[in-house]
Design a protein around this motif. Sequence first.
Motif, PDB file in Angstrom:
ATOM      1  N   LEU A  54       0.804  -1.221   0.000  1.00  0.00           N
ATOM      2  CA  LEU A  54       0.000   0.000   0.000  1.00  0.00           C
ATOM      3  C   LEU A  54       0.840   1.275   0.000  1.00  0.00           C
ATOM      4  O   LEU A  54       0.310   2.348   0.270  1.00  0.00           O
ATOM      5  N   GLY A  55       2.109   1.196  -0.290  1.00  0.00           N
ATOM      6  CA  GLY A  55       2.976   2.367  -0.215  1.00  0.00           C
ATOM      7  C   GLY A  55       2.521   3.499  -1.112  1.00  0.00           C
ATOM      8  O   GLY A  55       2.397   4.648  -0.678  1.00  0.00           O
ATOM      9  N   ASN A  56       2.268   3.202  -2.387  1.00  0.00           N
ATOM     10  CA  ASN A  56       1.859   4.260  -3.311  1.00  0.00           C
ATOM     11  C   ASN A  56       0.471   4.797  -2.972  1.00  0.00           C
ATOM     12  O   ASN A  56       0.223   5.999  -3.065  1.00  0.00           O
ATOM     13  N   ALA A  57      -0.434   3.933  -2.593  1.00  0.00           N
ATOM     14  CA  ALA A  57      -1.790   4.367  -2.256  1.00  0.00           C
ATOM     15  C   ALA A  57      -1.780   5.270  -1.021  1.00  0.00           C
ATOM     16  O   ALA A  57      -2.468   6.298  -0.990  1.00  0.00           O
ATOM     17  N   LEU A  58      -0.991   4.914  -0.017  1.00  0.00           N
ATOM     18  CA  LEU A  58      -0.918   5.746   1.187  1.00  0.00           C
ATOM     19  C   LEU A  58      -0.236   7.080   0.901  1.00  0.00           C
ATOM     20  O   LEU A  58      -0.606   8.098   1.478  1.00  0.00           O
ATOM     21  N   ARG A  59       0.753   7.073   0.018  1.00  0.00           N
ATOM     22  CA  ARG A  59       1.418   8.320  -0.361  1.00  0.00           C
ATOM     23  C   ARG A  59       0.451   9.260  -1.065  1.00  0.00           C
ATOM     24  O   ARG A  59       0.382  10.455  -0.766  1.00  0.00           O
ATOM     25  N   ILE A  60      -0.356   8.717  -1.987  1.00  0.00           N
ATOM     26  CA  ILE A  60      -1.351   9.530  -2.693  1.00  0.00           C
ATOM     27  C   ILE A  60      -2.411  10.028  -1.723  1.00  0.00           C
ATOM     28  O   ILE A  60      -2.835  11.186  -1.783  1.00  0.00           O
ATOM     29  N   LEU A  61      -2.841   9.182  -0.802  1.00  0.00           N
ATOM     30  CA  LEU A  61      -3.833   9.579   0.188  1.00  0.00           C
ATOM     31  C   LEU A  61      -3.303  10.695   1.087  1.00  0.00           C
ATOM     32  O   LEU A  61      -4.031  11.647   1.395  1.00  0.00           O
ATOM     33  N   LEU A  62      -2.057  10.614   1.485  1.00  0.00           N
ATOM     34  CA  LEU A  62      -1.455  11.648   2.322  1.00  0.00           C
ATOM     35  C   LEU A  62      -1.356  12.975   1.588  1.00  0.00           C
ATOM     36  O   LEU A  62      -1.710  14.025   2.137  1.00  0.00           O
ATOM     37  N   ILE A  63      -0.922  12.951   0.351  1.00  0.00           N
ATOM     38  CA  ILE A  63      -0.807  14.186  -0.437  1.00  0.00           C
ATOM     39  C   ILE A  63      -2.184  14.785  -0.673  1.00  0.00           C
ATOM     40  O   ILE A  63      -2.376  16.009  -0.565  1.00  0.00           O
ATOM     41  N   ALA A  64      -3.171  13.957  -0.984  1.00  0.00           N
ATOM     42  CA  ALA A  64      -4.534  14.453  -1.214  1.00  0.00           C
ATOM     43  C   ALA A  64      -5.129  15.029   0.075  1.00  0.00           C
ATOM     44  O   ALA A  64      -5.843  16.038   0.031  1.00  0.00           O
ATOM     45  N   SER A  65      -4.834  14.440   1.212  1.00  0.00           N
ATOM     46  CA  SER A  65      -5.338  14.954   2.484  1.00  0.00           C
ATOM     47  C   SER A  65      -4.733  16.322   2.811  1.00  0.00           C
ATOM     48  O   SER A  65      -5.437  17.223   3.263  1.00  0.00           O
ATOM     49  N   ILE A  66      -3.442  16.462   2.575  1.00  0.00           N
ATOM     50  CA  ILE A  66      -2.789  17.751   2.835  1.00  0.00           C
ATOM     51  C   ILE A  66      -3.325  18.821   1.892  1.00  0.00           C
ATOM     52  O   ILE A  66      -3.616  19.950   2.312  1.00  0.00           O
ATOM     53  N   ALA A  67      -3.493  18.473   0.614  1.00  0.00           N
ATOM     54  CA  ALA A  67      -4.035  19.427  -0.344  1.00  0.00           C
ATOM     55  C   ALA A  67      -5.479  19.792   0.011  1.00  0.00           C
ATOM     56  O   ALA A  67      -5.878  20.960  -0.072  1.00  0.00           O
ATOM     57  N   GLY A  68      -6.267  18.815   0.430  1.00  0.00           N
ATOM     58  CA  GLY A  68      -7.650  19.082   0.827  1.00  0.00           C
ATOM     59  C   GLY A  68      -7.732  19.967   2.060  1.00  0.00           C
ATOM     60  O   GLY A  68      -8.588  20.849   2.146  1.00  0.00           O
TER      61      GLY A  68
END
Length: 54
Positions: free
Chosen positions: A17-31
């Motif tokens: 889940l490394g890439n999925a968690l990285r995308i989720l973290l970036i999307a959360s910060i941007a949101g």
Amino acid sequence: MPDTAALFAAASEQQGLGNALRILLIASIAGAAVLAWFLLRGYRGNGADDQDND
């Protein structure tokens, strides 16, 4: 030796889940940044301009 290369290739394809968690973290910060901008822009006009309406 080719068996070792095949083993490393198979292990590198299963990242988990490394890439999925990285995308989720970036999307959360941007949101959070967009939400903060949206909420704070409503307070921009509540300064000294509103005190002239006596």
